[in-house]
Design a protein around this motif. Structure first.
Motif, PDB file in Angstrom:
ATOM      1  N   ASN A  54     -21.499  15.284  42.559  1.00  0.00           N
ATOM      2  CA  ASN A  54     -22.519  16.065  41.866  1.00  0.00           C
ATOM      3  C   ASN A  54     -22.360  15.852  40.355  1.00  0.00           C
ATOM      4  OD1 ASN A  54     -20.077  17.578  41.811  1.00  0.00           O
ATOM      5  ND2 ASN A  54     -21.217  19.462  41.449  1.00  0.00           N
ATOM      6  N   LYS A  55     -23.357  16.237  39.590  1.00  0.00           N
ATOM      7  CA  LYS A  55     -23.353  15.978  38.152  1.00  0.00           C
ATOM      8  C   LYS A  55     -22.204  16.678  37.417  1.00  0.00           C
ATOM      9  CE  LYS A  55     -28.311  15.045  37.996  1.00  0.00           C
ATOM     10  NZ  LYS A  55     -28.194  13.682  38.318  1.00  0.00           N
ATOM     11  N   LYS A  56     -21.756  17.813  37.925  1.00  0.00           N
ATOM     12  CA  LYS A  56     -20.647  18.544  37.290  1.00  0.00           C
ATOM     13  C   LYS A  56     -19.277  18.011  37.702  1.00  0.00           C
ATOM     14  CE  LYS A  56     -23.061  22.858  36.488  1.00  0.00           C
ATOM     15  NZ  LYS A  56     -23.047  24.308  36.659  1.00  0.00           N
ATOM     16  N   ARG A  57     -19.257  17.053  38.617  1.00  0.00           N
ATOM     17  CA  ARG A  57     -18.013  16.446  39.101  1.00  0.00           C
ATOM     18  C   ARG A  57     -17.064  17.482  39.708  1.00  0.00           C
ATOM     19  NH1 ARG A  57     -20.801  12.751  37.397  1.00  0.00           N
ATOM     20  NH2 ARG A  57     -20.100  10.750  36.617  1.00  0.00           N
ATOM     21  N   THR A  58     -17.626  18.311  40.600  1.00  0.00           N
ATOM     22  CA  THR A  58     -16.812  19.304  41.306  1.00  0.00           C
ATOM     23  C   THR A  58     -16.808  19.072  42.812  1.00  0.00           C
ATOM     24  OG1 THR A  58     -18.717  20.795  41.448  1.00  0.00           O
ATOM     25  CG2 THR A  58     -17.209  21.096  39.563  1.00  0.00           C
ATOM     26  N   HIS A  59     -17.778  18.277  43.319  1.00  0.00           N
ATOM     27  CA  HIS A  59     -17.942  18.055  44.753  1.00  0.00           C
ATOM     28  C   HIS A  59     -18.248  16.583  45.030  1.00  0.00           C
ATOM     29  CE1 HIS A  59     -18.597  22.377  44.524  1.00  0.00           C
ATOM     30  NE2 HIS A  59     -18.472  22.443  45.846  1.00  0.00           N
ATOM     31  N   GLU A 135     -24.363   9.608  41.615  1.00  0.00           N
ATOM     32  CA  GLU A 135     -24.542  11.047  41.407  1.00  0.00           C
ATOM     33  C   GLU A 135     -25.760  11.511  42.176  1.00  0.00           C
ATOM     34  OE1 GLU A 135     -23.141  12.101  36.860  1.00  0.00           O
ATOM     35  OE2 GLU A 135     -25.261  11.790  37.261  1.00  0.00           O
ATOM     36  N   ASP A 137     -28.075  15.473  43.100  1.00  0.00           N
ATOM     37  CA  ASP A 137     -28.257  16.905  42.911  1.00  0.00           C
ATOM     38  C   ASP A 137     -27.702  17.643  44.130  1.00  0.00           C
ATOM     39  OD1 ASP A 137     -29.111  19.513  42.568  1.00  0.00           O
ATOM     40  OD2 ASP A 137     -31.204  18.985  42.192  1.00  0.00           O
ATOM     41  N   LYS A 139     -28.003  20.577  44.996  1.00  0.00           N
ATOM     42  CA  LYS A 139     -28.923  21.576  45.546  1.00  0.00           C
ATOM     43  C   LYS A 139     -30.010  20.961  46.435  1.00  0.00           C
ATOM     44  CE  LYS A 139     -28.158  24.709  41.734  1.00  0.00           C
ATOM     45  NZ  LYS A 139     -28.675  25.240  40.499  1.00  0.00           N
ATOM     46  N   THR A 176     -12.224   9.762  40.123  1.00  0.00           N
ATOM     47  CA  THR A 176     -13.303  10.635  39.657  1.00  0.00           C
ATOM     48  C   THR A 176     -12.749  11.699  38.727  1.00  0.00           C
ATOM     49  OG1 THR A 176     -14.401  10.321  41.774  1.00  0.00           O
ATOM     50  CG2 THR A 176     -15.259  12.045  40.370  1.00  0.00           C
ATOM     51  N   SER A 177     -11.615  12.262  39.089  1.00  0.00           N
ATOM     52  CA  SER A 177     -10.989  13.297  38.262  1.00  0.00           C
ATOM     53  C   SER A 177     -10.582  12.738  36.907  1.00  0.00           C
ATOM     54  CB  SER A 177      -9.778  13.904  38.975  1.00  0.00           C
ATOM     55  OG  SER A 177     -10.194  14.521  40.170  1.00  0.00           O
ATOM     56  N   GLU A 180     -13.612  12.112  34.711  1.00  0.00           N
ATOM     57  CA  GLU A 180     -14.205  13.377  34.270  1.00  0.00           C
ATOM     58  C   GLU A 180     -13.891  13.611  32.797  1.00  0.00           C
ATOM     59  OE1 GLU A 180     -13.871  17.936  35.904  1.00  0.00           O
ATOM     60  OE2 GLU A 180     -12.782  16.355  36.895  1.00  0.00           O
TER      61      GLU A 180
END
Length: 183
Positions: A54-59, A135, A137, A139, A176-177, A180
């Motif tokens: 996801n764009k926030k790089r949390t999932h 990436e 969305d 939602k 990915t981390s 970030e």
């Protein structure tokens, strides 16, 4: 992109991960095989995958693969297409239904050479998997394909609990981390 451009990208690909560095040369050599992008090459062939975040790089979006029974990134066979980024995008869209997919970078994100077990009419063979970072969305509604048992956005801090030990998934998660910080 074609096999010449892929070979160039592979020749310039650098990784601090020893397990990945060990098979870069195998990938480079495979690019010269005329059947490298076709599953008819029974000893092994190229595949392409999408590490979708996801764009926030949390999932990350993972699928519980129907044939292998494991949580994996989305992807599939090249089936003659030498543009593996295109293959990764196509497979990701087909397996998730996501329309919001976008590439983060057109360069290779990760590579992995892994064995696919023997199945009826298909002998044991290698997948030379080239992975790209995409990436989407989080939602947007998901549409699961028949290749999956399940499809889910998994929080980065829950990936290990969900998948167990899979060094290539853990490597992509770590990459990915680290990236970030750079975003």
């Amino acid at each position: 992109m074609n096999r010449i451009q892929l070979k160039d990208q592979l020749e310039n690909y650098r990784t601090p991960y020893e397990e990945e560095a060990e098979f870069i040369q195998d990938f480079i050599e495979l690019t010269s095989d005329p059947l490298a992008f076709k599953r008819e090459r029974l000893e092994g062939h190229f595949t392409a995958s999408a590490w979708i975040v996801n764009k926030k790089r949390t999932h990350t979006l993972l699928t519980l693969h129907r044939k292998l029974g494991r949580w994996l990134q989305l992807g599939g066979h090249a089936d003659g297409n030498e543009n593996l980024l295109e293959v990764a995008m196509k497979e990701a869209q087909e397996e998730s239904g996501l329309q919001s997919l976008s590439m983060v970078d057109s360069t290779i994100f990760d590579i992995d050479k892994h064995i696919i077990p023997n199945r009826p009419h298909v002998p044991e063979h290698f997948h030379y998997d080239v992975r790209y970072l995409l990436e989407a969305d989080i939602k947007e509604p998901l549409q699961m394909s028949d290749e999956s048992i399940s499809l889910a956005w998994i929080a980065f801090d829950s990936v290990v609990d969900m998948i167990g030990y899979n060094p290539s998934i853990l490597r992509m998660l770590e990459k990915t981390s680290k990236s970030e910080i750079l975003l």
